[in-house]
Design a protein around this motif. Structure first.
Motif, PDB file in Angstrom:
ATOM      1  N   GLU A 148      49.819 -84.586 -39.971  1.00 28.22           N
ATOM      2  CA  GLU A 148      48.897 -84.890 -40.741  1.00 28.22           C
ATOM      3  C   GLU A 148      47.619 -84.164 -40.475  1.00 28.22           C
ATOM      4  N   ILE A 149      46.566 -84.150 -41.258  1.00 22.84           N
ATOM      5  CA  ILE A 149      45.402 -83.658 -40.989  1.00 22.84           C
ATOM      6  C   ILE A 149      44.250 -84.578 -41.390  1.00 22.84           C
ATOM      7  N   ASN A 150      43.602 -85.110 -40.237  1.00 23.57           N
ATOM      8  CA  ASN A 150      42.585 -86.284 -40.422  1.00 23.57           C
ATOM      9  C   ASN A 150      41.129 -85.319 -40.444  1.00 23.57           C
ATOM     10  N   PRO A 151      40.518 -85.701 -41.834  1.00 22.31           N
ATOM     11  CA  PRO A 151      39.303 -84.899 -41.905  1.00 22.31           C
ATOM     12  C   PRO A 151      37.965 -85.715 -41.391  1.00 22.31           C
ATOM     13  N   ARG A 152      38.185 -85.934 -40.126  1.00 26.59           N
ATOM     14  CA  ARG A 152      37.134 -86.476 -39.181  1.00 26.59           C
ATOM     15  C   ARG A 152      37.456 -86.383 -37.922  1.00 26.59           C
ATOM     16  N   MET A 153      36.272 -86.711 -37.017  1.00 29.14           N
ATOM     17  CA  MET A 153      36.711 -86.897 -35.667  1.00 29.14           C
ATOM     18  C   MET A 153      37.729 -87.586 -35.146  1.00 29.14           C
ATOM     19  N   SER A 154      38.787 -87.130 -34.076  1.00 27.79           N
ATOM     20  CA  SER A 154      39.720 -87.790 -33.983  1.00 27.79           C
ATOM     21  C   SER A 154      39.679 -88.923 -32.837  1.00 27.79           C
ATOM     22  N   GLY A 155      40.527 -89.798 -32.697  1.00 30.00           N
ATOM     23  CA  GLY A 155      40.128 -90.855 -31.490  1.00 30.00           C
ATOM     24  C   GLY A 155      40.354 -90.459 -30.327  1.00 30.00           C
ATOM     25  N   GLY A 156      41.125 -89.085 -29.892  1.00 27.02           N
ATOM     26  CA  GLY A 156      41.222 -88.769 -28.623  1.00 27.02           C
ATOM     27  C   GLY A 156      40.334 -87.442 -28.589  1.00 27.02           C
ATOM     28  N   LEU A 157      39.120 -87.334 -29.264  1.00 24.92           N
ATOM     29  CA  LEU A 157      38.237 -86.005 -29.164  1.00 24.92           C
ATOM     30  C   LEU A 157      37.619 -86.162 -27.733  1.00 24.92           C
ATOM     31  N   PHE A 158      37.361 -87.369 -27.249  1.00 20.25           N
ATOM     32  CA  PHE A 158      36.447 -87.307 -25.917  1.00 20.25           C
ATOM     33  C   PHE A 158      37.377 -86.874 -25.060  1.00 20.25           C
ATOM     34  N   ILE A 159      38.738 -86.863 -25.112  1.00 21.51           N
ATOM     35  CA  ILE A 159      39.658 -86.123 -24.067  1.00 21.51           C
ATOM     36  C   ILE A 159      39.496 -84.517 -24.194  1.00 21.51           C
ATOM     37  N   SER A 160      39.554 -84.118 -25.609  1.00 18.84           N
ATOM     38  CA  SER A 160      39.387 -82.627 -25.790  1.00 18.84           C
ATOM     39  C   SER A 160      38.139 -82.014 -25.027  1.00 18.84           C
ATOM     40  N   CYS A 161      36.982 -82.999 -25.246  1.00 19.49           N
ATOM     41  CA  CYS A 161      35.805 -82.421 -24.822  1.00 19.49           C
ATOM     42  C   CYS A 161      35.734 -82.174 -23.136  1.00 19.49           C
ATOM     43  N   LEU A 162      36.890 -82.442 -22.630  1.00 18.63           N
ATOM     44  CA  LEU A 162      36.990 -82.153 -21.173  1.00 18.63           C
ATOM     45  C   LEU A 162      37.120 -80.792 -20.860  1.00 18.63           C
ATOM     46  N   ASN A 183      31.505 -79.569 -25.879  1.00 21.83           N
ATOM     47  CA  ASN A 183      30.675 -80.718 -26.522  1.00 21.83           C
ATOM     48  C   ASN A 183      30.895 -80.768 -28.172  1.00 21.83           C
ATOM     49  N   MET A 184      32.327 -81.114 -28.742  1.00 17.99           N
ATOM     50  CA  MET A 184      32.674 -81.033 -30.113  1.00 17.99           C
ATOM     51  C   MET A 184      31.867 -81.786 -30.937  1.00 17.99           C
ATOM     52  N   PRO A 185      31.482 -83.308 -30.576  1.00 19.98           N
ATOM     53  CA  PRO A 185      30.666 -83.890 -31.576  1.00 19.98           C
ATOM     54  C   PRO A 185      29.344 -83.139 -31.745  1.00 19.98           C
ATOM     55  N   TYR A 186      28.445 -82.764 -30.601  1.00 18.03           N
ATOM     56  CA  TYR A 186      27.273 -82.287 -30.919  1.00 18.03           C
ATOM     57  C   TYR A 186      27.355 -80.723 -31.630  1.00 18.03           C
ATOM     58  N   LEU A 187      28.699 -80.224 -31.350  1.00 18.23           N
ATOM     59  CA  LEU A 187      28.891 -78.735 -32.017  1.00 18.23           C
ATOM     60  C   LEU A 187      28.882 -78.841 -33.707  1.00 18.23           C
ATOM     61  N   ALA A 188      29.632 -80.302 -33.930  1.00 20.35           N
ATOM     62  CA  ALA A 188      30.009 -80.534 -35.215  1.00 20.35           C
ATOM     63  C   ALA A 188      28.665 -80.923 -36.057  1.00 20.35           C
ATOM     64  N   VAL A 189      27.679 -82.041 -35.222  1.00 22.45           N
ATOM     65  CA  VAL A 189      26.350 -82.161 -35.829  1.00 22.45           C
ATOM     66  C   VAL A 189      25.372 -80.865 -35.852  1.00 22.45           C
ATOM     67  N   ASN A 190      25.606 -80.002 -35.143  1.00 23.86           N
ATOM     68  CA  ASN A 190      24.783 -78.596 -35.499  1.00 23.86           C
ATOM     69  C   ASN A 190      25.247 -77.971 -36.784  1.00 23.86           C
ATOM     70  N   ALA A 191      26.576 -77.981 -36.897  1.00 25.20           N
ATOM     71  CA  ALA A 191      27.364 -77.375 -38.096  1.00 25.20           C
ATOM     72  C   ALA A 191      26.488 -78.104 -39.122  1.00 25.20           C
ATOM     73  N   VAL A 192      26.625 -79.570 -39.360  1.00 24.22           N
ATOM     74  CA  VAL A 192      26.242 -80.142 -40.710  1.00 24.22           C
ATOM     75  C   VAL A 192      24.718 -79.695 -40.600  1.00 24.22           C
ATOM     76  N   LEU A 193      23.811 -79.558 -39.718  1.00 26.23           N
ATOM     77  CA  LEU A 193      22.516 -79.131 -39.800  1.00 26.23           C
ATOM     78  C   LEU A 193      22.383 -77.781 -40.344  1.00 26.23           C
ATOM     79  N   GLY A 194      23.321 -76.930 -40.260  1.00 23.69           N
ATOM     80  CA  GLY A 194      23.332 -75.651 -40.563  1.00 23.69           C
ATOM     81  C   GLY A 194      22.811 -74.827 -39.749  1.00 23.69           C
ATOM     82  N   LYS A 195      22.812 -75.151 -38.270  1.00 27.34           N
ATOM     83  CA  LYS A 195      22.494 -74.414 -37.300  1.00 27.34           C
ATOM     84  C   LYS A 195      23.315 -73.276 -36.932  1.00 27.34           C
ATOM     85  N   PRO A 196      23.024 -72.075 -36.513  1.00 29.62           N
ATOM     86  CA  PRO A 196      23.905 -71.058 -36.334  1.00 29.62           C
ATOM     87  C   PRO A 196      24.633 -71.293 -34.863  1.00 29.62           C
ATOM     88  N   ALA A 197      26.078 -71.078 -34.753  1.00 27.90           N
ATOM     89  CA  ALA A 197      26.617 -71.268 -33.500  1.00 27.90           C
ATOM     90  C   ALA A 197      27.414 -70.190 -33.063  1.00 27.90           C
TER      91      ALA A 197
END
Length: 337
Positions: free
Chosen positions: A284-298, A302-316
């Motif tokens: 499946e594809i889940n259109p949201r942050m996953s339950g294990g995202l905090f593991i991937s941040c290791l 910083n994937m949650p922060y990167l996603a927030v910058n994306a929704v704010l339209g900040k260049p990355a």
């Protein structure tokens, strides 16, 4: 200061908020959360929390929009009722709140229903999918099970609309029933038990009877910009128990890029893959942050922060994650008040 609102989320929201707060630029954020249970762990890191009412559909979306208006929310990160929110996204546009959600309503609704999504993926030839049939009666269930078993598959089933492992069962007719009764709770059931339960109803909600994939399982956490351009993907191999390995898997990286290019899913999402006989197949594809995202941040991203910058339209600049990391997690006691 940027104000972020999460509606009813899982407890891992605690980790998302911590990650955004601890961003490398030192940007300041204020966090707001709603949940029916004000003691829910997801609310522990919020600066303001409020009890959600027991409503659905448009009234729920209106509640969320009013919450955003009252608290001057900059970014709304929904989990619950995403489809309803997209149907009425103009309510948030009108007050200037950016919503971290896939606005392509047809694509979002497809991802929320496995039958629709599998049909869409198969027509695009993006990735292999398991053999499956969708049933609504016990008779159809029996026929689907027999056809899949005759094709040489071990068989499992799951509702077409569910989150995580809810409703997932593996058919195992060789289990020791007494040993199972005295042991840990498992996801296994016999065909006879499943059939008898399903036969108690004339008709039931769509159930996907499918090939059980028995190879390595991967969860690929992805972040894309507003246009769905992939910024980063981190394949996370689910090993035994709570152990994971962040792998630079070229096959899965290529698959992630192919899916991103074709579907253009924005912001944070998660691709679930499992191998069978050496072939990676889509769960499946889940259109949201996953339950294990905090593991991937290791991985150092910083994937949650990167996603927030994306929704704010900040260049990355697409970050470069570290791989070859073995990781796990444990419970930690926290003082609630």
């Amino acid at each position: 200061m940027t104000r972020i609102y999460f509606n009813r989320w899982f407890s891992v929201m605690y980790h998302y908020i911590r990650a955004i707060r601890e961003n490398p630029e030192g940007e300041l954020f204020e966090f707001f959360g709603t949940h029916p249970d004000l003691n829910h762990m997801s609310l522990l890191e919020t600066d303001y929390k409020e009890a959600e009412p027991s409503i659905t559909g448009l009234p729920y979306v209106e509640y969320c929009a009013d919450f955003c208006r009252r608290h001057r929310i900059d970014v709304f990160i929904p989990r619950l009722h995403m489809e309803d929110i997209v149907r009425h996204i103009h309510l948030f546009d009108e007050i200037g709140t950016r919503v971290m959600v896939c606005r392509d309503r047809e694509l979002l609704e497809a991802m929320m229903d496995k039958r629709t999504f599998y049909e869409s993926v198969r027509s695009r030839n993006l990735v292999e999918i398991p053999d499956y049939e969708v049933v609504q009666t016990a008779g159809q269930f029996k026929e689907a099970y027999e056809r899949l078993a005759a094709a040489g598959h071990n068989v499992c089933f799951k509702p077409t609309r569910s989150e995580g492992g809810m409703g997932f069962r593996i058919i195992n007719n060789t289990t020791d029933r007494l040993a199972e009764l005295y042991g840990y709770v498992t996801l296994s059931t016999t065909f006879e038990d499943a059939y008898r339960t399903l036969a108690s109803q004339t008709r039931f909600g769509d159930l996907m009877v499918m090939e059980h994939l028995e190879g390595p399982e991967y969860s690929i956490d992805c972040v894309a910009d507003q246009e769905g351009e992939l910024l980063v993907s981190v394949p996370r191999h689910k090993a035994q128990g709570r152990m994971y390995r962040l792998e630079d898997n070229p096959e899965l990286q290529s698959l992630s890029k192919r899916i991103a290019k074709e579907l253009r899913i924005p912001y944070a999402y998660n691709i679930q893959i499992r191998y069978n006989k050496g072939v990676p197949k889509l769960l499946e594809i889940n259109p949201r942050m996953s339950g294990g995202l905090f593991i991937s941040c290791l991985s150092g991203v910083n994937m949650p922060y990167l996603a927030v910058n994306a929704v704010l339209g900040k260049p990355a600049v697409p970050p470069k994650p570290r791989f070859g990391i073995k990781a796990g997690y444990i419970e930690q006691p926290l003082i609630m008040e």
